[in-house]
Scaffold this motif. Sequence first.
Motif, mmCIF file in Angstrom:
data_model
loop_
_atom_site.group_PDB
_atom_site.id
_atom_site.type_symbol
_atom_site.label_atom_id
_atom_site.label_comp_id
_atom_site.label_asym_id
_atom_site.label_seq_id
_atom_site.Cartn_x
_atom_site.Cartn_y
_atom_site.Cartn_z
ATOM 1 N N UNK A 124 146.926 -43.383 -20.525
ATOM 2 C CA UNK A 124 146.519 -42.154 -19.849
ATOM 3 C C UNK A 124 145.257 -42.324 -19.021
ATOM 4 N N UNK A 125 144.900 -41.313 -18.245
ATOM 5 C CA UNK A 125 143.719 -41.392 -17.370
ATOM 6 C C UNK A 125 142.407 -41.500 -18.147
ATOM 7 N N UNK A 126 142.306 -40.850 -19.295
ATOM 8 C CA UNK A 126 141.064 -40.943 -20.075
ATOM 9 C C UNK A 126 140.864 -42.356 -20.617
ATOM 10 N N UNK A 127 141.959 -42.978 -21.041
ATOM 11 C CA UNK A 127 141.861 -44.349 -21.539
ATOM 12 C C UNK A 127 141.475 -45.293 -20.407
ATOM 13 N N UNK A 173 128.114 -46.690 -22.007
ATOM 14 C CA UNK A 173 129.561 -46.524 -21.864
ATOM 15 C C UNK A 173 129.947 -45.059 -21.960
ATOM 16 N N UNK A 174 129.398 -44.373 -22.960
ATOM 17 C CA UNK A 174 129.719 -42.957 -23.166
ATOM 18 C C UNK A 174 129.308 -42.131 -21.952
ATOM 19 N N UNK A 175 128.108 -42.401 -21.439
ATOM 20 C CA UNK A 175 127.634 -41.650 -20.274
ATOM 21 C C UNK A 175 128.520 -41.905 -19.057
ATOM 22 N N UNK A 195 132.785 -40.319 -15.224
ATOM 23 C CA UNK A 195 134.068 -40.598 -14.579
ATOM 24 C C UNK A 195 135.057 -39.450 -14.822
ATOM 25 N N UNK A 196 135.101 -38.914 -16.049
ATOM 26 C CA UNK A 196 136.009 -37.802 -16.339
ATOM 27 C C UNK A 196 135.641 -36.561 -15.543
ATOM 28 N N UNK A 197 134.338 -36.323 -15.380
ATOM 29 C CA UNK A 197 133.904 -35.166 -14.587
ATOM 30 C C UNK A 197 134.314 -35.335 -13.134
ATOM 31 N N UNK A 204 137.669 -30.740 -8.270
ATOM 32 C CA UNK A 204 138.657 -30.580 -7.202
ATOM 33 C C UNK A 204 138.161 -31.195 -5.899
ATOM 34 N N UNK A 205 139.076 -31.738 -5.134
ATOM 35 C CA UNK A 205 138.721 -32.370 -3.867
ATOM 36 C C UNK A 205 138.312 -31.295 -2.854
#
Length: 200
Positions: free
Chosen positions: A110-113, A183-185, A190-192, A197-198
Amino acid sequence: MSKFTEEDLRSSADVLDSVALTGTGPVGDRLWAHPSINAIGLDMTSIAGSSNVLIPQAGAKLSMRIVPGSHPEQELDALVAHLQSHAPWGAQVEVKRTKAAPPFQCATDGPAYDAARWAMEQAFGKPMGEAGSGGSIPLLRTLQKAAPRAEFILWGAEDMAAARIHASDESVDTGEIERLVVTQALLLQRLAEQARPEVR
Protein backbone atom coordinates in the motif's frame (compact mmCIF):
# COMPACT_ATOMS: atom_id res chain seq x y z
CA MET A 1 15.35 -14.49 6.86
CA SER A 2 17.39 -17.37 5.43
CA LYS A 3 20.47 -15.08 5.48
CA PHE A 4 20.40 -15.13 9.29
CA THR A 5 22.91 -17.89 9.99
CA GLU A 6 23.45 -20.33 12.82
CA GLU A 7 26.56 -18.35 13.74
CA ASP A 8 24.46 -15.17 13.95
CA LEU A 9 22.05 -16.88 16.35
CA ARG A 10 24.79 -18.33 18.54
CA SER A 11 26.53 -14.96 18.75
CA SER A 12 23.41 -12.87 19.49
CA ALA A 13 21.96 -15.34 22.02
CA ASP A 14 25.23 -16.58 23.61
CA VAL A 15 24.49 -20.17 22.57
CA LEU A 16 27.49 -22.39 23.27
CA ASP A 17 29.08 -24.22 20.33
CA SER A 18 28.41 -27.52 22.12
CA VAL A 19 24.63 -26.89 22.25
CA ALA A 20 22.76 -28.39 19.31
CA LEU A 21 19.98 -26.37 17.68
CA THR A 22 16.65 -28.06 16.98
CA GLY A 23 14.86 -28.18 13.65
CA THR A 24 16.00 -28.30 10.06
CA GLY A 25 16.53 -25.76 7.32
CA PRO A 26 17.94 -22.22 7.53
CA VAL A 27 17.96 -20.83 11.08
CA GLY A 28 16.10 -17.67 10.05
CA ASP A 29 13.28 -19.75 8.60
CA ARG A 30 13.09 -21.85 11.77
CA LEU A 31 12.88 -18.77 13.96
CA TRP A 32 10.41 -16.67 12.03
CA ALA A 33 8.92 -18.28 8.93
CA HIS A 34 7.26 -21.53 10.04
CA PRO A 35 4.74 -22.72 12.63
CA SER A 36 6.34 -23.31 16.00
CA ILE A 37 5.62 -24.42 19.56
CA ASN A 38 7.73 -23.14 22.44
CA ALA A 39 7.71 -23.73 26.19
CA ILE A 40 7.91 -20.19 27.60
CA GLY A 41 7.48 -21.07 31.26
CA LEU A 42 7.89 -24.02 33.65
CA ASP A 43 6.54 -24.65 37.15
CA MET A 44 8.44 -27.26 39.09
CA THR A 45 10.42 -27.59 42.30
CA SER A 46 13.01 -24.87 42.79
CA ILE A 47 16.54 -25.77 43.81
CA ALA A 48 16.16 -23.81 47.05
CA GLY A 49 13.05 -25.76 48.05
CA SER A 50 14.07 -29.17 46.73
CA SER A 51 14.53 -32.36 48.74
CA ASN A 52 14.37 -36.13 48.21
CA VAL A 53 10.60 -36.07 47.85
CA LEU A 54 8.58 -37.18 44.84
CA ILE A 55 6.79 -34.27 43.18
CA PRO A 56 3.39 -35.32 41.81
CA GLN A 57 3.07 -32.69 39.12
CA ALA A 58 4.80 -30.13 36.95
CA GLY A 59 3.44 -27.47 34.65
CA ALA A 60 4.46 -25.66 31.50
CA LYS A 61 3.12 -22.74 29.51
CA LEU A 62 3.27 -23.23 25.75
CA SER A 63 3.14 -20.67 22.98
CA MET A 64 2.14 -21.80 19.49
CA ARG A 65 2.66 -19.77 16.31
CA ILE A 66 0.23 -20.56 13.49
CA VAL A 67 0.20 -19.44 9.88
CA PRO A 68 -2.23 -17.18 7.98
CA GLY A 69 -5.27 -19.12 6.80
CA SER A 70 -5.33 -21.49 9.77
CA HIS A 71 -8.02 -21.56 12.45
CA PRO A 72 -6.72 -20.99 15.99
CA GLU A 73 -9.28 -23.20 17.76
CA GLN A 74 -8.63 -26.11 15.39
CA GLU A 75 -4.87 -25.71 15.79
CA LEU A 76 -5.25 -25.64 19.57
CA ASP A 77 -7.45 -28.75 19.46
CA ALA A 78 -4.72 -30.54 17.49
CA LEU A 79 -2.05 -29.48 20.00
CA VAL A 80 -4.10 -30.64 22.98
CA ALA A 81 -4.83 -33.98 21.30
CA HIS A 82 -1.13 -34.46 20.56
CA LEU A 83 -0.06 -33.67 24.12
CA GLN A 84 -2.63 -36.00 25.64
CA SER A 85 -1.88 -38.87 23.28
CA HIS A 86 1.90 -38.63 23.64
CA ALA A 87 2.25 -38.32 27.42
CA PRO A 88 5.16 -40.55 28.51
CA TRP A 89 5.13 -43.18 31.29
CA GLY A 90 1.36 -43.05 31.69
CA ALA A 91 1.38 -39.46 32.93
CA GLN A 92 -1.92 -37.60 32.85
CA VAL A 93 -2.01 -34.34 30.92
CA GLU A 94 -4.42 -31.57 31.86
CA VAL A 95 -4.58 -28.59 29.53
CA LYS A 96 -5.90 -25.16 30.45
CA ARG A 97 -6.56 -23.10 27.35
CA THR A 98 -5.76 -19.44 27.88
CA LYS A 99 -5.96 -17.77 24.47
CA ALA A 100 -6.49 -18.62 20.81
CA ALA A 101 -5.68 -15.62 18.65
CA PRO A 102 -6.17 -15.66 14.87
CA PRO A 103 -3.12 -15.27 12.62
CA PHE A 104 -2.36 -11.90 11.05
CA GLN A 105 -0.76 -11.13 7.71
CA CYS A 106 0.33 -7.57 7.05
CA ALA A 107 -0.07 -6.15 3.57
CA THR A 108 3.10 -4.50 2.25
CA ASP A 109 1.89 -3.14 -1.07
CA GLY A 110 0.00 0.00 0.00
CA PRO A 111 0.93 3.70 -0.22
CA ALA A 112 1.66 4.02 3.51
CA TYR A 113 4.09 1.12 3.37
CA ASP A 114 5.78 2.67 0.33
CA ALA A 115 6.06 5.95 2.23
CA ALA A 116 7.57 4.14 5.23
CA ARG A 117 10.09 2.38 3.00
CA TRP A 118 11.10 5.72 1.49
CA ALA A 119 11.37 7.36 4.93
CA MET A 120 13.62 4.59 6.26
CA GLU A 121 15.88 4.77 3.24
CA GLN A 122 16.22 8.53 3.68
CA ALA A 123 16.93 8.32 7.43
CA PHE A 124 19.33 5.36 7.31
CA GLY A 125 21.02 6.29 4.04
CA LYS A 126 20.68 2.90 2.33
CA PRO A 127 18.01 0.65 0.78
CA MET A 128 15.62 -0.98 3.21
CA GLY A 129 15.85 -4.75 3.59
CA GLU A 130 12.66 -6.77 3.90
CA ALA A 131 11.99 -10.15 5.51
CA GLY A 132 8.93 -12.08 6.60
CA SER A 133 8.66 -12.62 10.34
CA GLY A 134 6.28 -14.78 12.36
CA GLY A 135 5.07 -13.76 15.79
CA SER A 136 2.54 -10.98 15.25
CA ILE A 137 0.60 -9.09 17.91
CA PRO A 138 -2.96 -10.49 18.22
CA LEU A 139 -4.38 -6.96 18.52
CA LEU A 140 -3.41 -6.30 14.90
CA ARG A 141 -5.87 -8.91 13.63
CA THR A 142 -8.63 -7.25 15.67
CA LEU A 143 -7.75 -3.85 14.24
CA GLN A 144 -7.55 -5.30 10.73
CA LYS A 145 -11.05 -6.73 11.10
CA ALA A 146 -12.38 -3.37 12.33
CA ALA A 147 -10.59 -1.38 9.61
CA PRO A 148 -9.90 -3.68 6.62
CA ARG A 149 -8.39 -0.93 4.47
CA ALA A 150 -5.94 0.28 7.13
CA GLU A 151 -2.21 -0.28 6.81
CA PHE A 152 -0.10 -1.29 9.77
CA ILE A 153 3.48 -0.22 10.40
CA LEU A 154 5.24 -1.20 13.63
CA TRP A 155 8.85 -0.28 14.16
CA GLY A 156 11.37 0.10 16.91
CA ALA A 157 15.08 0.08 17.63
CA GLU A 158 16.13 -3.56 17.24
CA ASP A 159 19.59 -3.69 15.75
CA MET A 160 20.26 -7.42 15.35
CA ALA A 161 23.84 -7.33 16.58
CA ALA A 162 23.40 -5.17 19.66
CA ALA A 163 19.74 -5.01 20.68
CA ARG A 164 19.51 -8.60 21.95
CA ILE A 165 15.73 -8.29 21.69
CA HIS A 166 13.81 -10.07 24.48
CA ALA A 167 17.03 -11.02 26.27
CA SER A 168 17.60 -10.18 29.94
CA ASP A 169 20.19 -7.60 28.87
CA GLU A 170 18.15 -6.12 26.02
CA SER A 171 19.69 -2.86 24.83
CA VAL A 172 19.01 -0.04 22.41
CA ASP A 173 21.45 1.85 20.19
CA THR A 174 20.74 5.54 20.77
CA GLY A 175 21.90 6.30 17.24
CA GLU A 176 19.22 3.97 15.92
CA ILE A 177 16.58 5.69 18.03
CA GLU A 178 17.63 9.01 16.52
CA ARG A 179 17.33 7.62 12.98
CA LEU A 180 13.91 6.17 13.78
CA VAL A 181 12.71 9.54 15.04
CA VAL A 182 13.82 11.03 11.72
CA THR A 183 12.09 8.16 9.90
CA GLN A 184 8.83 8.82 11.75
CA ALA A 185 8.96 12.53 10.94
CA LEU A 186 9.69 11.87 7.27
CA LEU A 187 6.87 9.33 7.08
CA LEU A 188 4.34 11.78 8.52
CA GLN A 189 5.58 14.48 6.14
CA ARG A 190 5.27 12.15 3.12
CA LEU A 191 1.75 11.02 4.14
CA ALA A 192 0.66 14.63 4.59
CA GLU A 193 1.99 15.48 1.13
CA GLN A 194 0.12 12.52 -0.38
CA ALA A 195 -3.13 13.54 1.31
CA ARG A 196 -2.87 17.19 0.24
CA PRO A 197 -5.12 17.94 -2.75
CA GLU A 198 -3.36 19.13 -5.88
CA VAL A 199 -3.65 22.83 -6.66
CA ARG A 200 -4.74 23.38 -10.24
